[in-house]
Design a protein around this motif. Sequence first.
Motif, PDB file in Angstrom:
ATOM      1  N   GLU A 164       0.867  -1.185   0.000  1.00 39.39           N
ATOM      2  CA  GLU A 164       0.000   0.000   0.000  1.00 39.39           C
ATOM      3  C   GLU A 164       0.898   1.227   0.000  1.00 39.39           C
ATOM      4  O   GLU A 164       1.837   1.324   0.792  1.00 39.39           O
ATOM      5  N   VAL A 165       0.608   2.160  -0.906  1.00 39.11           N
ATOM      6  CA  VAL A 165       1.360   3.409  -1.011  1.00 39.11           C
ATOM      7  C   VAL A 165       0.384   4.568  -0.920  1.00 39.11           C
ATOM      8  O   VAL A 165      -0.795   4.430  -1.246  1.00 39.11           O
ATOM      9  N   ASP A 166       0.890   5.700  -0.467  1.00 37.81           N
ATOM     10  CA  ASP A 166       0.064   6.903  -0.322  1.00 37.81           C
ATOM     11  C   ASP A 166       0.512   7.972  -1.311  1.00 37.81           C
ATOM     12  O   ASP A 166       1.681   8.014  -1.702  1.00 37.81           O
ATOM     13  N   GLY A 167      -0.403   8.829  -1.683  1.00 37.41           N
ATOM     14  CA  GLY A 167      -0.068   9.971  -2.517  1.00 37.41           C
ATOM     15  C   GLY A 167       0.139   9.625  -3.974  1.00 37.41           C
ATOM     16  O   GLY A 167      -0.064   8.500  -4.413  1.00 37.41           O
ATOM     17  N   GLU A 168       0.553  10.639  -4.702  1.00 34.93           N
ATOM     18  CA  GLU A 168       0.808  10.489  -6.128  1.00 34.93           C
ATOM     19  C   GLU A 168       2.229   9.975  -6.345  1.00 34.93           C
ATOM     20  O   GLU A 168       3.109  10.193  -5.510  1.00 34.93           O
ATOM     21  N   PRO A 169       2.488   9.320  -7.469  1.00 37.24           N
ATOM     22  CA  PRO A 169       3.840   8.826  -7.747  1.00 37.24           C
ATOM     23  C   PRO A 169       4.854   9.965  -7.844  1.00 37.24           C
ATOM     24  O   PRO A 169       4.547  11.047  -8.356  1.00 37.24           O
ATOM     25  N   LEU A 170       6.055   9.705  -7.340  1.00 38.46           N
ATOM     26  CA  LEU A 170       7.158  10.654  -7.500  1.00 38.46           C
ATOM     27  C   LEU A 170       7.642  10.640  -8.943  1.00 38.46           C
ATOM     28  O   LEU A 170       8.098  11.649  -9.466  1.00 38.46           O
ATOM     29  N   GLY A 171       7.575   9.483  -9.564  1.00 41.49           N
ATOM     30  CA  GLY A 171       8.000   9.307 -10.947  1.00 41.49           C
ATOM     31  C   GLY A 171       7.372   8.052 -11.519  1.00 41.49           C
ATOM     32  O   GLY A 171       7.043   7.121 -10.779  1.00 41.49           O
ATOM     33  N   ILE A 172       7.192   8.059 -12.832  1.00 41.84           N
ATOM     34  CA  ILE A 172       6.641   6.907 -13.539  1.00 41.84           C
ATOM     35  C   ILE A 172       7.511   6.691 -14.766  1.00 41.84           C
ATOM     36  O   ILE A 172       7.778   7.639 -15.506  1.00 41.84           O
ATOM     37  N   ALA A 212      -6.304   2.870 -15.733  1.00 44.66           N
ATOM     38  CA  ALA A 212      -6.309   4.331 -15.719  1.00 44.66           C
ATOM     39  C   ALA A 212      -5.046   4.910 -15.076  1.00 44.66           C
ATOM     40  O   ALA A 212      -4.940   6.130 -14.933  1.00 44.66           O
ATOM     41  N   PHE A 213      -4.097   4.049 -14.701  1.00 46.51           N
ATOM     42  CA  PHE A 213      -2.862   4.544 -14.082  1.00 46.51           C
ATOM     43  C   PHE A 213      -2.180   5.503 -15.049  1.00 46.51           C
ATOM     44  O   PHE A 213      -2.172   5.263 -16.265  1.00 46.51           O
ATOM     45  N   PRO A 214      -1.592   6.584 -14.557  1.00 39.25           N
ATOM     46  CA  PRO A 214      -0.958   7.560 -15.454  1.00 39.25           C
ATOM     47  C   PRO A 214       0.160   6.949 -16.303  1.00 39.25           C
ATOM     48  O   PRO A 214       0.810   5.989 -15.881  1.00 39.25           O
ATOM     49  N   PRO A 215       0.407   7.518 -17.475  1.00 37.93           N
ATOM     50  CA  PRO A 215       1.448   6.985 -18.370  1.00 37.93           C
ATOM     51  C   PRO A 215       2.848   7.336 -17.873  1.00 37.93           C
ATOM     52  O   PRO A 215       3.022   8.217 -17.029  1.00 37.93           O
ATOM     53  N   PRO A 216       3.854   6.662 -18.438  1.00 36.32           N
ATOM     54  CA  PRO A 216       5.232   6.972 -18.038  1.00 36.32           C
ATOM     55  C   PRO A 216       5.645   8.364 -18.484  1.00 36.32           C
ATOM     56  O   PRO A 216       5.117   8.911 -19.463  1.00 36.32           O
ATOM     57  N   ARG A 217       6.604   8.913 -17.737  1.00 35.48           N
ATOM     58  CA  ARG A 217       7.178  10.222 -18.076  1.00 35.48           C
ATOM     59  C   ARG A 217       8.615  10.079 -18.576  1.00 35.48           C
ATOM     60  O   ARG A 217       9.168  11.002 -19.138  1.00 35.48           O
ATOM     61  N   ALA A 218       9.212   8.906 -18.280  1.00 33.60           N
ATOM     62  CA  ALA A 218      10.609   8.680 -18.670  1.00 33.60           C
ATOM     63  C   ALA A 218      10.784   7.254 -19.177  1.00 33.60           C
ATOM     64  O   ALA A 218      10.083   6.334 -18.749  1.00 33.60           O
ATOM     65  N   SER A 219      11.737   7.103 -20.082  1.00 36.64           N
ATOM     66  CA  SER A 219      12.105   5.799 -20.630  1.00 36.64           C
ATOM     67  C   SER A 219      13.620   5.687 -20.520  1.00 36.64           C
ATOM     68  O   SER A 219      14.346   6.498 -21.095  1.00 36.64           O
ATOM     69  N   VAL A 220      14.101   4.682 -19.752  1.00 41.34           N
ATOM     70  CA  VAL A 220      15.541   4.519 -19.589  1.00 41.34           C
ATOM     71  C   VAL A 220      16.004   3.271 -20.322  1.00 41.34           C
ATOM     72  O   VAL A 220      15.228   2.364 -20.574  1.00 41.34           O
ATOM     73  N   TYR A 221      17.292   3.269 -20.659  1.00 39.54           N
ATOM     74  CA  TYR A 221      17.901   2.239 -21.504  1.00 39.54           C
ATOM     75  C   TYR A 221      17.136   2.141 -22.828  1.00 39.54           C
ATOM     76  O   TYR A 221      16.899   1.058 -23.355  1.00 39.54           O
ATOM     77  N   ASP A 222      16.812   3.315 -23.342  1.00 42.16           N
ATOM     78  CA  ASP A 222      16.044   3.371 -24.584  1.00 42.16           C
ATOM     79  C   ASP A 222      16.792   2.719 -25.743  1.00 42.16           C
ATOM     80  O   ASP A 222      16.171   2.246 -26.692  1.00 42.16           O
ATOM     81  N   ARG A 223      18.101   2.641 -25.665  1.00 42.95           N
ATOM     82  CA  ARG A 223      18.878   1.987 -26.728  1.00 42.95           C
ATOM     83  C   ARG A 223      18.590   0.493 -26.796  1.00 42.95           C
ATOM     84  O   ARG A 223      18.885  -0.152 -27.797  1.00 42.95           O
ATOM     85  N   ARG A 224      17.987  -0.065 -25.754  1.00 43.09           N
ATOM     86  CA  ARG A 224      17.614  -1.484 -25.723  1.00 43.09           C
ATOM     87  C   ARG A 224      16.129  -1.703 -26.038  1.00 43.09           C
ATOM     88  O   ARG A 224      15.652  -2.826 -26.031  1.00 43.09           O
ATOM     89  N   ARG A 225      15.420  -0.600 -26.295  1.00 45.83           N
ATOM     90  CA  ARG A 225      13.981  -0.711 -26.581  1.00 45.83           C
ATOM     91  C   ARG A 225      13.777  -1.472 -27.879  1.00 45.83           C
ATOM     92  O   ARG A 225      14.434  -1.218 -28.887  1.00 45.83           O
ATOM     93  N   HIS A 226      12.848  -2.413 -27.862  1.00 39.93           N
ATOM     94  CA  HIS A 226      12.515  -3.149 -29.082  1.00 39.93           C
ATOM     95  C   HIS A 226      11.939  -2.156 -30.086  1.00 39.93           C
ATOM     96  O   HIS A 226      11.129  -1.296 -29.724  1.00 39.93           O
ATOM     97  N   PRO A 227      12.333  -2.246 -31.345  1.00 42.54           N
ATOM     98  CA  PRO A 227      11.935  -1.231 -32.323  1.00 42.54           C
ATOM     99  C   PRO A 227      10.429  -1.129 -32.548  1.00 42.54           C
ATOM    100  O   PRO A 227       9.943  -0.095 -32.985  1.00 42.54           O
ATOM    101  N   TRP A 228       9.669  -2.151 -32.220  1.00 38.74           N
ATOM    102  CA  TRP A 228       8.220  -2.107 -32.418  1.00 38.74           C
ATOM    103  C   TRP A 228       7.478  -1.525 -31.207  1.00 38.74           C
ATOM    104  O   TRP A 228       6.265  -1.361 -31.257  1.00 38.74           O
TER     105      TRP A 228
END
Length: 133
Positions: free
Chosen positions: A14-22, A102-118
């Motif tokens: 259980e967590v409280d409040g809004e996310p610090l980061g997504i 309905a969870f909010p979308p991400p704001r950051a993507s890390v290790y994007d060089r490893r992201r699958h191209p699709w």
Amino acid sequence: MRTASCSCGQLRIEVDGEPLGIGVCHCLACQRRTGSVFAALASFAPPYRVHGQATEYVRAGDHGSRFRFCFCPVCGTTVFHTEEGCEARSVSVAIGAFADPAFPPPRASVYDRRRHPWVSLPPGVDAFDEDPP
């Protein structure tokens, strides 16, 4: 308050409040850990409450940080993790464990060089080739 749980419900956080980061992580270790092409995480400030038993796995990151992943010993679902030495600052929870479309979308993507191209990112996501220190 938000509650995230494993597939069988034995382990919950259980967590409280809004996310610090997504964010999403495309590193190969997260791909292996999740069995997916990326990990989707939301970090929250303490306090947080854990219910149930967790099995832990500690892994070193590229910059030397050690991450403690907590997963259910019954169904195997990874629910959350902390960075050793930083537990008082935040906990990172697997977004899928909230089971909330309905969870909010991400704001950051890390290790994007490893992201699958699709895999496409939502508009406005900050992308980093690696994990910024």
